[in-house]
Design a protein around this motif. Structure first.
Motif, PDB file in Angstrom:
ATOM      1  N   GLN A   1       0.997  -1.214   0.018  1.00 10.51           N
ATOM      2  CA  GLN A   1       0.425   0.435  -0.318  1.00 10.51           C
ATOM      3  C   GLN A   1       0.709   1.184   0.201  1.00 10.51           C
ATOM      4  N   ALA A   2       1.992   1.037   0.724  1.00 12.98           N
ATOM      5  CA  ALA A   2       3.097   2.327   0.604  1.00 12.98           C
ATOM      6  C   ALA A   2       3.495   2.987  -0.308  1.00 12.98           C
ATOM      7  N   TRP A   3       4.187   1.491  -1.527  1.00 15.08           N
ATOM      8  CA  TRP A   3       4.728   1.706  -2.662  1.00 15.08           C
ATOM      9  C   TRP A   3       3.706   2.298  -3.415  1.00 15.08           C
ATOM     10  N   ARG A   4       2.865   1.486  -3.566  1.00 10.53           N
ATOM     11  CA  ARG A   4       1.334   2.535  -4.515  1.00 10.53           C
ATOM     12  C   ARG A   4       1.358   3.831  -4.532  1.00 10.53           C
ATOM     13  N   MET A   5       1.029   4.222  -3.437  1.00 10.74           N
ATOM     14  CA  MET A   5       1.241   5.615  -2.414  1.00 10.74           C
ATOM     15  C   MET A   5       2.268   6.296  -3.016  1.00 10.74           C
ATOM     16  N   ARG A   6       3.258   5.671  -2.953  1.00 10.17           N
ATOM     17  CA  ARG A   6       4.653   6.937  -3.181  1.00 10.17           C
ATOM     18  C   ARG A   6       4.649   6.724  -4.700  1.00 10.17           C
ATOM     19  N   GLU A   7       4.542   5.105  -5.724  1.00  9.01           N
ATOM     20  CA  GLU A   7       4.486   6.054  -7.052  1.00  9.01           C
ATOM     21  C   GLU A   7       3.076   7.241  -7.833  1.00  9.01           C
ATOM     22  N   HIS A   8       1.920   6.893  -6.821  1.00  5.45           N
ATOM     23  CA  HIS A   8       1.439   7.850  -7.451  1.00  5.45           C
ATOM     24  C   HIS A   8       1.372   9.221  -6.486  1.00  5.45           C
ATOM     25  N   LEU A   9       2.582   9.547  -5.818  1.00  6.53           N
ATOM     26  CA  LEU A   9       2.854  10.943  -5.780  1.00  6.53           C
ATOM     27  C   LEU A   9       4.012  11.054  -6.273  1.00  6.53           C
ATOM     28  N   TYR A  10       4.678  10.210  -6.829  1.00  7.18           N
ATOM     29  CA  TYR A  10       6.349  10.771  -7.594  1.00  7.18           C
ATOM     30  C   TYR A  10       6.591  11.846  -8.127  1.00  7.18           C
ATOM     31  N   PHE A  11       5.755  11.963  -8.843  1.00  8.21           N
ATOM     32  CA  PHE A  11       5.470  13.628  -9.728  1.00  8.21           C
ATOM     33  C   PHE A  11       4.976  14.966  -8.877  1.00  8.21           C
ATOM     34  N   ALA A  12       4.219  14.202  -7.768  1.00  7.02           N
ATOM     35  CA  ALA A  12       3.574  15.789  -7.040  1.00  7.02           C
ATOM     36  C   ALA A  12       4.237  16.443  -6.152  1.00  7.02           C
ATOM     37  N   SER A  13       5.557  15.325  -5.725  1.00 12.67           N
ATOM     38  CA  SER A  13       5.994  15.326  -4.236  1.00 12.67           C
ATOM     39  C   SER A  13       7.231  14.348  -4.486  1.00 12.67           C
ATOM     40  N   TRP A  14       7.801  14.758  -5.803  1.00 11.76           N
ATOM     41  CA  TRP A  14       9.735  13.642  -5.380  1.00 11.76           C
ATOM     42  C   TRP A  14      10.066  13.797  -3.892  1.00 11.76           C
ATOM     43  N   GLU A  15      10.823  14.966  -4.281  1.00  9.92           N
ATOM     44  CA  GLU A  15      11.082  15.029  -2.534  1.00  9.92           C
ATOM     45  C   GLU A  15      10.716  14.142  -1.007  1.00  9.92           C
ATOM     46  N   GLY A  16       9.319  14.290  -0.972  1.00  7.22           N
ATOM     47  CA  GLY A  16       8.806  13.778   0.164  1.00  7.22           C
ATOM     48  C   GLY A  16       8.871  12.059  -0.120  1.00  7.22           C
ATOM     49  N   VAL A  17       8.542  11.302  -1.193  1.00  7.61           N
ATOM     50  CA  VAL A  17       8.929  10.610  -1.972  1.00  7.61           C
ATOM     51  C   VAL A  17       9.923  10.110  -0.697  1.00  7.61           C
ATOM     52  N   ILE A  18      11.415  10.616  -1.658  1.00 10.40           N
ATOM     53  CA  ILE A  18      12.636   9.640  -1.189  1.00 10.40           C
ATOM     54  C   ILE A  18      12.862  10.014  -0.334  1.00 10.40           C
ATOM     55  N   THR A  19      12.104  11.089   1.158  1.00  9.63           N
ATOM     56  CA  THR A  19      13.070  11.277   2.432  1.00  9.63           C
ATOM     57  C   THR A  19      11.614  10.120   3.171  1.00  9.63           C
ATOM     58  N   SER A  20      10.880   9.840   2.524  1.00  4.17           N
ATOM     59  CA  SER A  20       9.827   8.371   2.890  1.00  4.17           C
ATOM     60  C   SER A  20      10.832   7.178   2.679  1.00  4.17           C
ATOM     61  N   LEU A  21      11.972   7.175   2.168  1.00  2.00           N
ATOM     62  CA  LEU A  21      12.454   5.853   1.710  1.00  2.00           C
ATOM     63  C   LEU A  21      13.602   5.741   2.797  1.00  2.00           C
ATOM     64  N   ALA A  22      13.430   6.406   4.243  1.00  2.91           N
ATOM     65  CA  ALA A  22      14.232   6.237   5.577  1.00  2.91           C
ATOM     66  C   ALA A  22      14.412   4.969   5.456  1.00  2.91           C
ATOM     67  N   GLY A  23      15.847   4.497   6.423  1.00  5.59           N
ATOM     68  CA  GLY A  23      15.745   3.023   6.268  1.00  5.59           C
ATOM     69  C   GLY A  23      15.793   2.383   5.972  1.00  5.59           C
ATOM     70  N   LEU A  24      15.285   2.515   4.517  1.00 11.64           N
ATOM     71  CA  LEU A  24      15.201   1.388   3.630  1.00 11.64           C
ATOM     72  C   LEU A  24      15.919   1.056   2.225  1.00 11.64           C
ATOM     73  N   ASP A  25      16.227  -0.170   2.512  1.00 12.35           N
ATOM     74  CA  ASP A  25      17.752  -0.555   1.667  1.00 12.35           C
ATOM     75  C   ASP A  25      17.510  -1.176   1.177  1.00 12.35           C
ATOM     76  N   SER A  26      16.783  -1.747   0.564  1.00 11.01           N
ATOM     77  CA  SER A  26      16.230  -2.958  -0.323  1.00 11.01           C
ATOM     78  C   SER A  26      15.850  -2.256  -1.844  1.00 11.01           C
ATOM     79  N   PRO A  27      16.191  -3.472  -3.492  1.00 10.95           N
ATOM     80  CA  PRO A  27      16.173  -2.762  -4.383  1.00 10.95           C
ATOM     81  C   PRO A  27      15.151  -1.913  -5.012  1.00 10.95           C
ATOM     82  N   ARG A  28      14.088  -1.845  -4.693  1.00  9.67           N
ATOM     83  CA  ARG A  28      13.189  -1.365  -4.982  1.00  9.67           C
ATOM     84  C   ARG A  28      13.161  -0.002  -4.301  1.00  9.67           C
TER      85      ARG A  28
END
Length: 559
Positions: free
Chosen positions: A348-375
């Motif tokens: 659910q979180a990944w779907r929402m990030r994809e939906h928000l990427y062009f509206a707020s790339w900064e917020g999406v990238i910031t939300s990846l803190a601590g995530l070390d996965s290939p995705r």
């Protein structure tokens, strides 16, 4: 006549000095304020001020800092203040060379014999006629600064001075009070607590008018000491007494200090302030996940949507109620919604990030803190490519966003980003080391901890590692953030630090207990500190967390 206003950051001196200037003009006097509106009247001085605030200048030494602060004030004196004294009856300045002296001596530890000659040479014999010291508990000053940022978020890097931690403001306050005691014929100490701004303005205006007539500063009588506090239950009642007073006198402060406080007695006060201070009440819900808190979030979602989203703490960020709020606000507040996904790894979180990427790339990238996965890395690399490749990490905004995204990551790719970002955002690089225990992370911390203790210590939260304990113990009693880094930790090392620092940082010591406050040992420590520090509001607040809801037991504050 030269009038100076001094005090720690957030003491209210700028607001007071501007109001006093207005009132004196209304009284018919010719007044020049050389920092009216918060901006220095000299462009050179203002540029020097920006330079000293820039955290990119992490390597600035205490001696160089002193010379830059003195240069800032010397330029203002020669360019603006001295000419103004020849043309106006009163010249007002918010800060003088006292700021440079206090920061150098009490803040950075330079000896008086080094500092005083620099200050005297810069002043060239000019001495203020009257100095008004806005004296305030650093905890209140810090709260007022944070309130302004909650209501009007500031864009840009944090102040370099803030990297030293909260202990700096405590030392600066002590320095100002020492200078005031050395020259009582010139200095007037004003308490910015328990009195309205209008009252302070009238008091200062009257004293300035009396000084023009040759009168000395009037004597000040201190407030009677508060009665003792014998238990955490009394602390909770006394804390609520303060909140109830501020609900009338300064509602934003009352709402702010309810942050994370649980219980029906706290919620009842939030509800009473929800209409007057919706943003701050919403902010205060961070860490609260009971049904009453969710109901209040839903009530405030239209008047304080940004703060409601920011209150979605990681512990319950994946709750159904949190997702419902995101869906409601996603179109209007894409950045805040994206940031609220921080650390979430669900579909659910990944779907929402994809939906928000062009509206707020900064917020999406910031939300990846601590995530070390290939995705997660695929999203980071996509963003960096759009920004211009790894060279773009030399731009401040890109560097800071990138460092927030790699917080807690120890791979080679993360370290390449840190190397690229260091020149423009070293403080952000240091903060990105949170939780890391690799050799190079320790080396980077140890190399820069003296100049950025707050940033470094924030990365040690919960770390039970020999090098973490060595860093903590190296500070003595200078940094309260040492205690923040051992929140909820047991063991002889943690309790030893609490014992050593308790009398210097009583409130932070109790906060560091976390759930241990409910144990006999934790409660005993809290109540010992309450007995010797009944006037410490921050301590009352922390100790109150260990007491039951007063609305259930009918407790009342001790007179």
């Amino acid at each position: 006549m030269l009038i100076v206003f001094e005090g720690i950051d957030g003491s209210g001196k700028t607001t007071l000095s501007n109001r006093v200037a207005q009132e004196l003009r209304h009284a018919g006097l010719r007044v020049r304020h050389v920092r009216e509106g918060g901006t220095l009247a000299s462009t050179v001085s203002e540029d020097l001020r920006r330079f000293t605030r820039d955290p990119a200048h992490l390597a600035l030494t205490p001696t160089a800092e002193l010379l830059l602060y003195a240069a800032r004030e010397a330029q203002l004196l020669e360019e603006v203040t001295r000419p103004a004294l020849a043309e106006h009856e009163i010249v007002i300045t918010d800060r003088f060379l006292y700021t440079a002296e206090v920061l150098a001596r009490w803040g950075r530890g330079l000896p008086e014999g080094v500092v005083r000659p620099v200050v005297e040479a810069s002043a060239r014999g000019l001495t203020p006629d009257r100095v008004f010291l806005m004296d305030v508990d650093p905890a209140l000053a810090r709260a007022r600064r944070r309130i302004s940022k909650i209501l009007v978020p500031k864009v840009g890097a944090p102040s370099r001075k803030g990297l030293a931690g909260a202990g700096l403001q405590v030392r600066l306050r002590s320095g100002y009070r020492t200078l005031a005691a050395e020259a009582p014929e010139r200095w007037t100490l004003l308490e910015n607590a328990g009195v309205t701004l209008d009252q302070l303005v009238q008091q200062v205006v009257q004293e300035i008018l009396q000084a023009r007539a040759g009168a000395a500063p009037s004597a000040r009588t201190g407030r009677p000491p508060p009665s003792s506090v014998r238990s955490v239950e009394e602390a909770r009642a006394r804390f609520l007494q303060h909140i109830d007073t501020w609900m009338t006198e300064e509602p934003p402060l009352a709402a702010y200090f309810l942050l994370g406080m649980e219980g029906a007695d706290m919620m009842e006060r939030r509800k009473r302030m929800a209409e007057r201070c919706p943003e701050l009440v919403a902010h205060s819900l961070a860490g609260c996940s009971d049904e009453a808190s969710w109901q209040l979030r839903r009530q405030l979602v239209d008047t304080a949507p940004r703060q409601v989203l920011e209150s979605l703490s990681q512990e319950f960020a994946d709750a159904p109620e949190a997702w419902a709020l995101r869906e409601k606000l996603i179109a209007l507040y894409p950045r805040e919604v994206a940031v609220s996904l921080s650390g979430l790894d669900s579909e659910q979180a990944w779907r929402m990030r994809e939906h928000l990427y062009f509206a707020s790339w900064e917020g999406v990238i910031t939300s990846l803190a601590g995530l070390d996965s290939p995705r997660a890395w695929a999203d980071r690399l996509r963003w960096l490519s759009d920004a211009g490749g790894e060279e773009a990490l030399g731009l401040e905004n890109v560097a800071r966003t990138g460092c927030r995204s790699i917080r807690g990551l120890d791979g080679e790719q993360a370290w390449r980003w840190r190397e690229r970002a260091w020149a423009i955002a070293p403080d952000a690089v240091l903060r990105s080391l949170a939780g890391l225990t690799s050799t190079r992370s320790w080396e980077l911390r140890e190399q820069h901890v003296a100049r950025a203790p707050r940033a470094v210590l924030s990365t040690l939260d919960g770390l039970d590692h020999s090098r973490a304990w060595a860093l903590r113990e190296s500070f003595g009693a200078q940094c309260e953030e040492v205690l923040d880094s051992i929140f909820g930790m047991e063991g002889s090392a943690a309790w030893g630090l609490r014992t050593a620092l308790a009398d210097t940082w009583p409130a932070t010591t109790v906060r560091s207990l976390g759930p241990l406050l409910q144990t006999p040992r934790g409660r005993a420590l809290a109540e010992r500190l309450l007995a010797s520090n009944p006037q410490d509001f921050a301590l009352l607040r922390q100790a109150a967390r260990g007491a039951p809801d007063t609305s259930l037991g009918g407790l009342h504050a001790t007179a």
